[in-house]
Scaffold this motif. Structure first.
Motif, mmCIF file in Angstrom:
data_model
loop_
_atom_site.group_PDB
_atom_site.id
_atom_site.type_symbol
_atom_site.label_atom_id
_atom_site.label_comp_id
_atom_site.label_asym_id
_atom_site.label_seq_id
_atom_site.Cartn_x
_atom_site.Cartn_y
_atom_site.Cartn_z
ATOM 1 N N SER A 61 78.734 86.666 -79.331
ATOM 2 C CA SER A 61 80.108 86.189 -79.468
ATOM 3 C C SER A 61 81.104 87.311 -79.173
ATOM 4 O O SER A 61 82.065 87.123 -78.414
ATOM 5 N N ASP A 62 80.881 88.482 -79.737
ATOM 6 C CA ASP A 62 81.760 89.637 -79.499
ATOM 7 C C ASP A 62 81.732 90.065 -78.032
ATOM 8 O O ASP A 62 82.776 90.318 -77.434
ATOM 9 N N SER A 63 80.544 90.145 -77.461
ATOM 10 C CA SER A 63 80.394 90.575 -76.065
ATOM 11 C C SER A 63 81.064 89.603 -75.099
ATOM 12 O O SER A 63 81.726 90.008 -74.152
ATOM 13 N N LEU A 67 84.239 90.198 -72.578
ATOM 14 C CA LEU A 67 84.124 89.881 -71.155
ATOM 15 C C LEU A 67 85.250 88.948 -70.725
ATOM 16 O O LEU A 67 85.877 89.157 -69.680
ATOM 17 N N ALA A 68 85.537 87.937 -71.535
ATOM 18 C CA ALA A 68 86.606 86.983 -71.217
ATOM 19 C C ALA A 68 87.972 87.665 -71.244
ATOM 20 O O ALA A 68 88.814 87.406 -70.377
ATOM 21 N N THR A 69 88.203 88.528 -72.215
ATOM 22 C CA THR A 69 89.492 89.226 -72.331
ATOM 23 C C THR A 69 89.741 90.134 -71.126
ATOM 24 O O THR A 69 90.857 90.204 -70.618
ATOM 25 N N SER A 70 88.697 90.769 -70.653
ATOM 26 C CA SER A 70 88.870 91.675 -69.510
ATOM 27 C C SER A 70 88.859 90.938 -68.164
ATOM 28 O O SER A 70 89.056 91.555 -67.118
ATOM 29 N N ASN A 71 88.646 89.626 -68.206
ATOM 30 C CA ASN A 71 88.628 88.809 -66.983
ATOM 31 C C ASN A 71 89.384 87.510 -67.206
ATOM 32 O O ASN A 71 88.876 86.420 -66.929
ATOM 33 N N ALA A 100 81.752 79.994 -82.320
ATOM 34 C CA ALA A 100 82.220 81.375 -82.148
ATOM 35 C C ALA A 100 82.203 81.827 -80.680
ATOM 36 O O ALA A 100 82.878 82.794 -80.320
ATOM 37 N N LEU A 101 81.481 81.114 -79.827
ATOM 38 C CA LEU A 101 81.439 81.465 -78.402
ATOM 39 C C LEU A 101 82.706 81.029 -77.662
ATOM 40 O O LEU A 101 82.943 81.451 -76.544
ATOM 41 N N SER A 102 83.508 80.159 -78.277
ATOM 42 C CA SER A 102 84.772 79.688 -77.697
ATOM 43 C C SER A 102 84.602 79.123 -76.290
ATOM 44 O O SER A 102 85.351 79.453 -75.373
ATOM 45 N N LEU A 103 83.618 78.245 -76.144
ATOM 46 C CA LEU A 103 83.363 77.639 -74.837
ATOM 47 C C LEU A 103 84.433 76.602 -74.514
ATOM 48 O O LEU A 103 84.844 75.831 -75.374
ATOM 49 N N ASP A 104 84.861 76.597 -73.258
ATOM 50 C CA ASP A 104 85.851 75.629 -72.781
ATOM 51 C C ASP A 104 85.205 74.408 -72.160
ATOM 52 O O ASP A 104 85.840 73.358 -72.007
#
Length: 183
Positions: A61-63, A67-71, A100-104
């Motif tokens: 979840s953190d990783s 990854l999403a924040t930087s992309n 927690a994975l915040s999948l769209d």
């Protein structure tokens, strides 16, 4: 946008992820196991147990969030499991861990049991448990049921894919991305 690509081991997630990437080159594609490996998670079958699977989910979840924040402007497709095979049995990923994975959006690969068995037997790059045709069928249906229930309850767009037409997945990803932009 983060899209979870689900299916049991041997269903063809990596093959499909590579195929999708060939049609939409600006996607970021990854596997949960790759994110765990580079961040110190446990991925070896012989070491997996309930405790380190829970730790792995937190790390994942953190990783994935980083990854999403930087992309921010990219679509990320990540290969995931909602049920993990271990030497001591099956371990279901709980709803809080999936949340927690915040999948769209999500895609489930629902393949024929014989194809999954063949893939598992022929892919020597991964260590997998030896399962019967019946066990694979039951595992796949259990995973599919959990998938449908989870994403339906949350009204997160999902697709169950069970053919060779990769264009249906491409269309789903692009349509979902366009819909999320206009919402």
């Amino acid at each position: 946008m983060i899209v979870g690509l689900f299916g049991i081991s041997g269903s063809g997630k990596t093959y499909l992820n590579d195929k999708i990437k060939s049609y939409i080159p600006d996607l970021i594609t990854t596997r949960a196991s790759d994110l765990l490996k580079i961040n110190g998670g446990e991925i070896k079958l012989q070491n997996l147990n309930k405790d380190n699977i829970t730790n792995n989910q937190e790390l994942l979840s953190d990783s994935l969030s980083k990854l999403a924040t930087s992309n921010k402007d990219k679509t990320i497709i990540i290969e995931l499991h909602n049920i993990i095979e271990t030497l001591s049995g099956l371990s279901e990923i709980n709803d809080d861990e999936l949340d927690a994975l915040s999948l769209d959006a999500a895609i489930f690969i629902d393949r024929e049991t014989n194809l999954i068995l063949s893939n598992r037997k022929n892919d020597k790059s991964k260590q997998r448990l030896d399962k019967s045709k019946k066990e694979i069928h039951i595992l796949s249906k259990k995973s599919l049921h959990k998938f449908e229930e989870f994403f339906s309850e949350r009204k997160i767009p999902f697709l169950i894919w069970n053919d060779e037409n990769v264009y249906s997945i491409i269309k789903f990803i692009l349509d979902t991305k366009n819909t999320s932009r206009t919402s």
